[in-house]
Design a protein around this motif. Structure first.
Motif, PDB file in Angstrom:
ATOM      1  N   ASP A 145       8.951   4.601   9.162  1.00  0.00           N
ATOM      2  CA  ASP A 145       7.487   4.495   9.209  1.00  0.00           C
ATOM      3  C   ASP A 145       7.033   3.043   9.073  1.00  0.00           C
ATOM      4  OD1 ASP A 145       7.408   7.225   9.456  1.00  0.00           O
ATOM      5  OD2 ASP A 145       7.086   7.593   7.311  1.00  0.00           O
ATOM      6  N   MET A 146       7.673   2.274   8.188  1.00  0.00           N
ATOM      7  CA  MET A 146       7.251   0.895   7.974  1.00  0.00           C
ATOM      8  C   MET A 146       7.528   0.025   9.191  1.00  0.00           C
ATOM      9  SD  MET A 146       5.799   1.066   5.132  1.00  0.00           S
ATOM     10  CE  MET A 146       5.345  -0.653   5.213  1.00  0.00           C
ATOM     11  N   LEU A 147       8.656   0.209   9.847  1.00  0.00           N
ATOM     12  CA  LEU A 147       8.950  -0.609  11.033  1.00  0.00           C
ATOM     13  C   LEU A 147       7.967  -0.318  12.167  1.00  0.00           C
ATOM     14  CD1 LEU A 147      12.862  -0.537  11.094  1.00  0.00           C
ATOM     15  CD2 LEU A 147      11.360  -2.365  10.296  1.00  0.00           C
ATOM     16  N   LEU A 148       7.603   0.955  12.329  1.00  0.00           N
ATOM     17  CA  LEU A 148       6.586   1.269  13.346  1.00  0.00           C
ATOM     18  C   LEU A 148       5.246   0.628  12.986  1.00  0.00           C
ATOM     19  CD1 LEU A 148       7.319   5.046  14.117  1.00  0.00           C
ATOM     20  CD2 LEU A 148       7.936   3.039  15.468  1.00  0.00           C
ATOM     21  N   GLN A 149       4.913   0.612  11.699  1.00  0.00           N
ATOM     22  CA  GLN A 149       3.653  -0.033  11.294  1.00  0.00           C
ATOM     23  C   GLN A 149       3.716  -1.532  11.521  1.00  0.00           C
ATOM     24  OE1 GLN A 149       2.424   1.252   7.448  1.00  0.00           O
ATOM     25  NE2 GLN A 149       0.486   0.117   7.471  1.00  0.00           N
ATOM     26  N   PHE A 150       4.885  -2.153  11.327  1.00  0.00           N
ATOM     27  CA  PHE A 150       5.024  -3.579  11.623  1.00  0.00           C
ATOM     28  C   PHE A 150       4.741  -3.859  13.100  1.00  0.00           C
ATOM     29  CE2 PHE A 150       8.367  -4.148   8.007  1.00  0.00           C
ATOM     30  CZ  PHE A 150       7.373  -3.953   7.076  1.00  0.00           C
ATOM     31  N   MET A 151       5.221  -2.995  13.969  1.00  0.00           N
ATOM     32  CA  MET A 151       4.975  -3.170  15.410  1.00  0.00           C
ATOM     33  C   MET A 151       3.478  -3.110  15.722  1.00  0.00           C
ATOM     34  SD  MET A 151       8.037  -0.895  17.097  1.00  0.00           S
ATOM     35  CE  MET A 151       7.478  -1.289  18.744  1.00  0.00           C
ATOM     36  N   ARG A 152       2.762  -2.179  15.091  1.00  0.00           N
ATOM     37  CA  ARG A 152       1.321  -2.061  15.346  1.00  0.00           C
ATOM     38  C   ARG A 152       0.579  -3.311  14.861  1.00  0.00           C
ATOM     39  NH1 ARG A 152       2.360   3.051  12.797  1.00  0.00           N
ATOM     40  NH2 ARG A 152       2.763   4.683  14.356  1.00  0.00           N
ATOM     41  N   SER A 172       0.810  -1.222   0.000  1.00  0.00           N
ATOM     42  CA  SER A 172       0.000   0.000   0.000  1.00  0.00           C
ATOM     43  C   SER A 172       0.847   1.277   0.000  1.00  0.00           C
ATOM     44  CB  SER A 172      -0.930   0.007   1.223  1.00  0.00           C
ATOM     45  OG  SER A 172      -0.161   0.056   2.430  1.00  0.00           O
ATOM     46  N   HIS A 173       2.147   1.135   0.211  1.00  0.00           N
ATOM     47  CA  HIS A 173       2.995   2.332   0.229  1.00  0.00           C
ATOM     48  C   HIS A 173       3.191   2.845  -1.193  1.00  0.00           C
ATOM     49  CE1 HIS A 173       6.365   5.018   1.048  1.00  0.00           C
ATOM     50  NE2 HIS A 173       6.049   4.918   2.339  1.00  0.00           N
ATOM     51  N   GLU A 174       3.158   4.152  -1.365  1.00  0.00           N
ATOM     52  CA  GLU A 174       3.227   4.760  -2.693  1.00  0.00           C
ATOM     53  C   GLU A 174       4.579   4.588  -3.365  1.00  0.00           C
ATOM     54  OE1 GLU A 174       4.311   9.245  -0.982  1.00  0.00           O
ATOM     55  OE2 GLU A 174       2.543   8.945  -2.244  1.00  0.00           O
TER      56      GLU A 174
END
Length: 536
Positions: free
Chosen positions: A498-505, A455-457
């Motif tokens: 940003d992606m690593l923080l989203q992985f944590m969520r 989903s990342h642009e």
């Protein structure tokens, strides 16, 4: 307002006078050589060369009686012998660039000219405009010796009167008509002192006039390159104008041949300096133009690499050509020099092996386009941003902000990794989950991680991999591989953050948790054995 720049002109004149003057022995003072032979051949004390040397030695020491002993003075002029010796010395200084080493060192003199009793040294013009020989003749003695012939002595007064500047000779004080350093009259020294600022003034006036005329023409053109050219060639043109005006100006002083040759060499040196100075300015203008044109076409990084390197090569080539032209112009044997370089080429090659290696290394790096100025490069153990590519070495700005210079010869043999040529940047990481995570949770986590990446642009959609990679001692390992379409490493750092923080969520929302290194110890007891004591 146009300013008069004295320092470049005077510096260039001194350089042209000192560096580019022919390597003659004491260009301005052969008449004051000591009485010693500089030729490798044996010189007889009863030879023409020895006689002229002794005459000059006595004259330079002010011993006019001793100098007169080398003149065959007619009986009617015995009382003027010293005056004739003084006048002959002045004539030799002012009209002959006499090289004593060219005279015969033999008692018999030069026997190949057909004159068995005399040697002709030079031809001089008398007051009536006729050419008369300056000769020495042999007196058989005893002892045998050589003296200036009686015919030569009879012509001394005529030669002296024909030295030029009769109007000045009649009106100037005797002190100004006496010889100063390098056999140049004091009035001529004063003239030379006046000529230098006069040349500066002439150069400034000519430069201002020509600049005004050409400036009007340049304003009517649609391009600005002619304005830039006119501005940058102002200094070389002034220097050339000074050299051009110097030739007739110095001719008015009627200097002696040695001084005239020296000043002629100086003016030619100024002209050569002006020429090559102008060419260097043209190279700089062309370099600036190429870089600006490259920026406009989007090739700025490549221009920052190739254009300075090409400019340096042109400057070095121009310097070599200028040196050879100067040597050839002022009488140095360039052919002999080049032949000597060929004979000693092996020694030169061995001595300059590293320098030549680095030079060709810079050429190979530029030809291969291994990297450009501004690229982040890893070459061997060196990693940093390319700051400058020179003829000898390449400078890197490391992550510690230090500058490391690597010789190009060694750099050309290194394994070079150029990060600046990446079309995308790789994100690769491992996620360790605890063994309490169920297969269903792992499958859901995998699907959510892949969906977040896609989903990342900036994602490169062709390759997005999220898979269980291994069962380690304390975790179930998920391997994540993807590329992001950016060449800016700082932008990639923000994306990865940003992606690593989203992985944590995602892992938190799926009810799982990260594993950390741990070890479980199982203690089994046999029936009838007491349980181990428990502390606390």
């Amino acid at each position: 307002m146009t300013r008069l720049r004295l320092r470049p002109l005077i510096s260039a004149m001194l350089l042209g006078s000192i560096v580019l003057t022919p390597p003659a022995t004491a260009q301005l003072g052969l008449g004051k050589l000591p009485a010693q032979d500089t030729a490798p051949a044996m010189v007889s004390p009863a030879s023409p060369r020895a006689a002229v040397q002794e005459f000059l030695r006595h004259a330079n020491g002010g011993d006019w009686e001793g100098a007169a002993s080398f003149l065959a003075v007619p009986p009617s002029q015995r009382d003027r012998a010293e005056a004739l010796a003084r006048r002959l010395k002045t004539v030799i200084d002012q009209r002959l660039a006499l090289d004593v080493s060219t005279l015969s060192p033999l008692v018999s003199g030069d026997t190949l000219d057909g004159d068995l009793n005399g040697d002709r040294i030079a031809d001089l013009t008398n007051a009536r405009g006729r050419e008369e020989p300056l000769r020495v003749v042999r007196l058989n003695g005893p002892p045998v010796r050589w003296v200036f012939s009686q015919a030569t002595v009879n012509q001394v007064d005529g030669w002296f009167e024909a030295l030029g500047n009769p109007w000045l000779r009649e009106r100037l004080p005797r002190a100004l008509m006496s010889e100063g350093p390098f056999n140049v009259y004091w009035w001529q020294w004063i003239g030379l002192a006046v000529s230098i600022p006069l040349l500066v003034l002439i150069a400034w006036v000519l430069g201002a006039v020509l600049r005004n005329l050409l400036g009007r023409v340049a304003k009517r053109t649609v391009t600005d390159w002619d304005d830039v050219l006119l501005e940058n060639l102002r200094g070389p043109f002034r220097l050339w104008a000074a050299a051009l005006a110097g030739t007739p100006l110095f001719a008015l002083l009627e200097l002696n041949p040695r001084a005239d040759a020296f000043m002629g060499a100086s003016t030619r040196g100024l002209a050569l300096i002006a020429l090559f100075w102008g060419l260097l300015r043209l190279i700089r203008i062309a370099q600036s133009r190429l870089q600006n044109a490259a920026w406009e076409t989007g090739q700025g990084a490549q221009a920052r690499t190739l254009v300075p390197l090409l400019g340096n090569l042109l400057r070095v080539t121009l310097a070599v050509i200028a040196l050879l032209v100067a040597l050839a112009q002022f009488g140095y044997p360039v052919g002999t020099l080049l032949a000597g370089l060929g004979i000693g080429g092996i020694a030169v090659a061995l001595a300059a092996q590293k320098t030549v290696e680095h030079l060709f290394g810079s050429v190979s790096l530029a030809a291969d386009k291994a990297f450009r100025v501004g690229d982040w490069v890893r070459a061997g153990t060196t990693e940093g941003e390319v700051q400058r590519i020179g003829l000898r070495s390449t400078s890197f700005r490391t992550i510690d902000r230090t500058v490391v210079r690597v010789p190009n010869g060694r750099l050309a043999d290194e394994r070079i990794e150029t990060f600046g040529e990446r079309d995308r940047i790789l994100l690769r990481t491992d996620v360790d989950l605890t063994y309490g995570t169920t297969p269903e949770q792992i499958q859901a986590i995998r699907a959510s991680l892949e969906a977040a990446l896609r989903s990342h642009e900036k994602i490169w959609p062709d390759t997005v991999r999220v898979n269980v990679a291994a069962f380690t001692d304390s975790a179930i390992r998920l391997n994540i591989v993807s590329w992001f379409q950016t060449t800016d490493f700082n932008e990639f750092l923000r994306i990865r953050h940003d992606m690593l923080l989203q992985f944590m969520r995602i892992i938190r929302d799926e009810g799982a948790s990260f594993a950390f290194p741990s070890r479980t110890v199982y203690h089994v007891t046999q029936p009838g054995q007491p349980a181990p004591p428990v502390d606390g």
